[in-house]
Design a protein around this motif. Structure first.
Motif, PDB file in Angstrom:
ATOM      1  N   PHE A 104      34.621 -57.667 -58.627  1.00 21.43           N
ATOM      2  CA  PHE A 104      35.897 -57.506 -59.319  1.00 21.43           C
ATOM      3  C   PHE A 104      36.120 -56.033 -59.666  1.00 21.43           C
ATOM      4  O   PHE A 104      35.182 -55.280 -59.896  1.00 21.43           O
ATOM      5  CB  PHE A 104      35.914 -58.323 -60.621  1.00 21.43           C
ATOM      6  N   HIS A 105      37.390 -55.648 -59.741  1.00 24.14           N
ATOM      7  CA  HIS A 105      37.744 -54.315 -60.199  1.00 24.14           C
ATOM      8  C   HIS A 105      38.899 -54.438 -61.202  1.00 24.14           C
ATOM      9  O   HIS A 105      39.695 -55.389 -61.149  1.00 24.14           O
ATOM     10  CB  HIS A 105      38.166 -53.416 -59.038  1.00 24.14           C
ATOM     11  N   LYS A 106      38.963 -53.507 -62.126  1.00 26.66           N
ATOM     12  CA  LYS A 106      40.019 -53.508 -63.129  1.00 26.66           C
ATOM     13  C   LYS A 106      41.347 -53.155 -62.458  1.00 26.66           C
ATOM     14  O   LYS A 106      41.468 -52.109 -61.824  1.00 26.66           O
ATOM     15  CB  LYS A 106      39.706 -52.509 -64.236  1.00 26.66           C
ATOM     16  N   SER A 107      42.334 -54.036 -62.622  1.00 28.40           N
ATOM     17  CA  SER A 107      43.631 -53.802 -61.997  1.00 28.40           C
ATOM     18  C   SER A 107      44.622 -53.160 -62.954  1.00 28.40           C
ATOM     19  O   SER A 107      45.385 -52.277 -62.573  1.00 28.40           O
ATOM     20  CB  SER A 107      44.206 -55.115 -61.456  1.00 28.40           C
ATOM     21  N   HIS A 108      44.619 -53.606 -64.216  1.00 26.95           N
ATOM     22  CA  HIS A 108      45.510 -53.013 -65.200  1.00 26.95           C
ATOM     23  C   HIS A 108      45.095 -53.451 -66.598  1.00 26.95           C
ATOM     24  O   HIS A 108      44.149 -54.225 -66.754  1.00 26.95           O
ATOM     25  CB  HIS A 108      46.972 -53.380 -64.933  1.00 26.95           C
TER      26      HIS A 108
END
Length: 223
Positions: free
Chosen positions: A193-197
């Motif tokens: 997972f990666h931080k999107s907003h």
């Protein structure tokens, strides 16, 4: 450590699922609250008012009393927000779990069971606001009993959702967590997972806003 396994929700799990969700969020209140005190608005009010009072009145007792009152008010405000969030969940998707997650297509709720007891939960359903050009599953209600944490159950539950999403043709999985929940952030990032907003929940004028981090896992980027 007793063995555990992941299975699909059954009706007899209803009370355990709701208890684990509620107690998990309430147990996180201290760790989520302390970072709020470091925000400029919270710290300015918490420290500024007592300083002004001691300078204006010369009363250290009055200053300390105001600090205690403001601190308690901020803590109770945050706890009330968490309780309202819990109550909303208990009266919506966690009220009729069969209808919310098992009857709906592309949704599910799993439990982790150990020694015939439910010790962890996670749910998933199609994202209400899917990303443009994609079909995403939303991970929800992840929680593990405190005494069973550190055993890899949360990782296994998240992996269960990821596999379900892949098997059902989703382009990825999205979720959200508080910005102070560092263990959860490390877990999600280790699984792709990666931080999107980021978004904010405003509590009131004397308590800082709660920051929520939105994470996204795209299967296309892992292929």
């Amino acid at each position: 450590m007793a063995p555990s396994y992941i299975r699909r929700y059954q009706d007899q799990d209803w009370k355990a699922v709701r208890d684990i969700f509620s107690k998990g969020l309430l147990g996180n209140v201290p760790s989520d609250f302390w970072p709020l005190l470091k925000k400029p608005r919270s710290s300015l009010i918490l420290l500024g008012v007592p300083i002004v009072l001691v300078l204006g009145s010369g009363s250290l007792l009055l200053s300390l009393l105001s600090f205690f009152v403001i601190f308690t008010g901020q803590l109770l405000t945050f706890r009330k927000f968490v309780l309202q969030y819990i109550e909303h969940a208990l009266q919506t998707d966690l009220l009729d779990i069969q209808k919310s997650y098992l009857s709906a297509r592309g949704s599910n709720l799993w439990v982790a069971e150990s020694e015939h007891q439910v010790v962890g939960i996670v749910a998933a359903r199609p994202a209400e606001r899917p990303k443009r050009g994609g079909k995403y599953l939303e991970l929800l209600r992840l929680s593990v009993k405190r005494e069973h944490r550190g055993q890899g159950l949360a990782r296994t539950l998240v992996q269960t959702v990821l596999q379900f999403a892949s098997d059902h043709g989703y382009d990825g999985v999205i979720l959200e967590t508080s910005n102070s929940n560092h263990p959860a952030q490390r877990l999600y990032e280790s699984l792709g997972f990666h931080k999107s907003h980021e978004s904010w929940y405003y509590l009131n004028w004397w308590t800082a806003a709660l920051a929520i981090w939105h994470y996204q896992c795209d299967f296309s980027s892992q292929s």
